[in-house]
Write a protein that holds these residues in place. Structure first.
Motif, PDB file in Angstrom:
ATOM      1  N   ALA A  38       0.861  -1.183   0.000  1.00 18.13           N
ATOM      2  CA  ALA A  38       0.000   0.000   0.000  1.00 18.13           C
ATOM      3  C   ALA A  38       0.893   1.226   0.000  1.00 18.13           C
ATOM      4  CB  ALA A  38      -0.919   0.007   1.224  1.00 18.13           C
ATOM      5  N   GLN A  81       1.185   4.728   1.590  1.00 22.16           N
ATOM      6  CA  GLN A  81       0.697   5.571   2.674  1.00 22.16           C
ATOM      7  C   GLN A  81       1.806   6.544   3.038  1.00 22.16           C
ATOM      8  OE1 GLN A  81      -2.424   2.618   4.931  1.00 22.16           O
ATOM      9  NE2 GLN A  81      -0.273   2.309   5.365  1.00 22.16           N
ATOM     10  N   ASP A  90       6.508   5.516   1.154  1.00 22.44           N
ATOM     11  CA  ASP A  90       5.963   4.452   0.313  1.00 22.44           C
ATOM     12  C   ASP A  90       5.909   4.890  -1.151  1.00 22.44           C
ATOM     13  OD1 ASP A  90       5.551   2.687   2.417  1.00 22.44           O
ATOM     14  OD2 ASP A  90       3.485   3.313   2.746  1.00 22.44           O
ATOM     15  N   THR A 135      -7.262   8.278   3.709  1.00 23.18           N
ATOM     16  CA  THR A 135      -7.041   7.173   4.639  1.00 23.18           C
ATOM     17  C   THR A 135      -6.398   7.666   5.938  1.00 23.18           C
ATOM     18  OG1 THR A 135      -4.994   6.725   3.400  1.00 23.18           O
ATOM     19  CG2 THR A 135      -6.944   5.404   2.848  1.00 23.18           C
ATOM     20  N   LEU A 136      -5.084   7.709   6.001  1.00 19.25           N
ATOM     21  CA  LEU A 136      -4.375   8.061   7.228  1.00 19.25           C
ATOM     22  C   LEU A 136      -3.817   9.481   7.173  1.00 19.25           C
ATOM     23  CD1 LEU A 136      -2.365   4.750   7.802  1.00 19.25           C
ATOM     24  CD2 LEU A 136      -4.582   5.399   8.777  1.00 19.25           C
ATOM     25  N   SER A 146      -0.943  10.669   4.848  1.00 19.19           N
ATOM     26  CA  SER A 146      -1.183  10.989   3.443  1.00 19.19           C
ATOM     27  C   SER A 146      -1.562  12.448   3.207  1.00 19.19           C
ATOM     28  CB  SER A 146      -2.303  10.098   2.883  1.00 19.19           C
ATOM     29  OG  SER A 146      -1.929   8.736   2.903  1.00 19.19           O
ATOM     30  N   PRO A 148      -6.487   2.543   7.440  1.00 19.05           N
ATOM     31  CA  PRO A 148      -5.362   2.136   6.598  1.00 19.05           C
ATOM     32  C   PRO A 148      -5.851   1.649   5.233  1.00 19.05           C
ATOM     33  CG  PRO A 148      -5.228   1.133   8.783  1.00 19.05           C
ATOM     34  CD  PRO A 148      -6.592   1.738   8.671  1.00 19.05           C
ATOM     35  N   VAL A 149      -5.026   1.822   4.221  1.00 17.08           N
ATOM     36  CA  VAL A 149      -5.415   1.448   2.865  1.00 17.08           C
ATOM     37  C   VAL A 149      -5.876  -0.002   2.793  1.00 17.08           C
ATOM     38  CG1 VAL A 149      -4.565   1.092   0.514  1.00 17.08           C
ATOM     39  CG2 VAL A 149      -3.946   3.176   1.757  1.00 17.08           C
ATOM     40  N   ALA A 169      -7.094  -1.908   4.984  1.00 17.23           N
ATOM     41  CA  ALA A 169      -8.340  -2.193   5.703  1.00 17.23           C
ATOM     42  C   ALA A 169      -9.542  -2.077   4.775  1.00 17.23           C
ATOM     43  CB  ALA A 169      -8.490  -1.245   6.886  1.00 17.23           C
ATOM     44  N   ALA A 174     -14.265  -0.395   7.672  1.00 19.22           N
ATOM     45  CA  ALA A 174     -13.502   0.692   7.061  1.00 19.22           C
ATOM     46  C   ALA A 174     -14.420   1.616   6.264  1.00 19.22           C
ATOM     47  CB  ALA A 174     -12.411   0.125   6.159  1.00 19.22           C
ATOM     48  N   CYS A 222      -8.604   7.741  -2.078  1.00 17.56           N
ATOM     49  CA  CYS A 222      -7.826   6.494  -2.145  1.00 17.56           C
ATOM     50  C   CYS A 222      -8.431   5.616  -3.226  1.00 17.56           C
ATOM     51  CB  CYS A 222      -7.860   5.767  -0.795  1.00 17.56           C
ATOM     52  SG  CYS A 222      -7.008   4.166  -0.820  1.00 17.56           S
TER      53      CYS A 222
END
Length: 210
Positions: A41, A43, A47, A114-115, A118, A144-145, A147, A155, A179
């Motif tokens: 993922a 994030q 990443d 998401t988080l 990001s 989280p991606v 999830a 989610a 996302c």
């Protein structure tokens, strides 16, 4: 042919994006490629940086295979500038496509992602695209991606709760889903009284026009 390249290595996310793309452009050949060398993922910036080299390898292969347009299937628009410099066809990021569609739909939009990690990347992208004045707020749902794949019901409800908060608080015309793993939420949110914009659908529609 339109090629959707997923910069992460999660095949199920590629499959979901491809299904969405085929619904958005049923008369167009759309293929989905997954970057086996990318992180599971994306994030945050670390990443994203790790995903760029294998992503660019796939961009080159898609271009050589005759793609008429390439879509980068990550809302961070990972490696977008480098991909455009490499390819001879249009390259579209799902983040940029979603922001521009939102700006066309109505002046103000918020993003639900998401988080929190990001948020800085997305904020910088909105600024780079010249859309700061259109942005209400970038909201992290705390999901989280992965999830969105592994704990979908829980989610999804957390993302929907953040969308409802944006509708109440942000004085906006639309909400952008921040996302690629959120592609299903548009179809599962008939009860939300505001336009929801998915980057995959937006990018495919721009790609067909280009």
């Amino acid at each position: 042919m339109i090629a959707i390249i997923n910069p992460n290595s999660t095949q199920s996310m590629t499959t979901a994006m491809l299904e969405t793309a085929q619904k958005a452009a049923p008369e167009t050949l759309v293929v989905g490629w997954t970057s086996a060398g990318g992180p599971p993922a994306i994030q945050g910036e670390q990443d994203g940086n790790a995903a760029i080299p294998p992503l660019l390898d796939l961009v080159k292969k898609a271009d050589e295979a005759g793609a008429r347009a390439i879509i980068i299937g990550c809302f961070d628009d990972t490696g977008l500038s480098a991909a455009r410099a490499l390819a001879t066809c249009p390259v579209i990021g799902i983040g940029q496509a979603a922001y521009h569609l939102a700006a066309l739909f109505g002046q103000r939009f918020s993003v639900v992602t998401t988080l929190e990690v990001s948020v800085p990347v997305l904020s910088a992208n909105v600024s780079d695209y010249g859309l700061d004045k259109n942005l209400g707020r970038i909201r992290a749902s705390g999901v989280p991606v992965l999830a969105l794949e592994n704990d979908r019901a829980n989610a999804t409800e957390k993302v929907r709760a953040e969308i409802r908060a944006a509708v109440r608080e942000d004085d906006i015309n639309s909400v952008v889903l921040g996302c690629a793993g959120m592609v299903h939420i548009v179809e599962e949110s008939d009860d939300i009284s505001i336009k929801l914009i998915d980057g995959v659908q937006a990018a495919v529609r721009f790609a067909t026009m280009l």
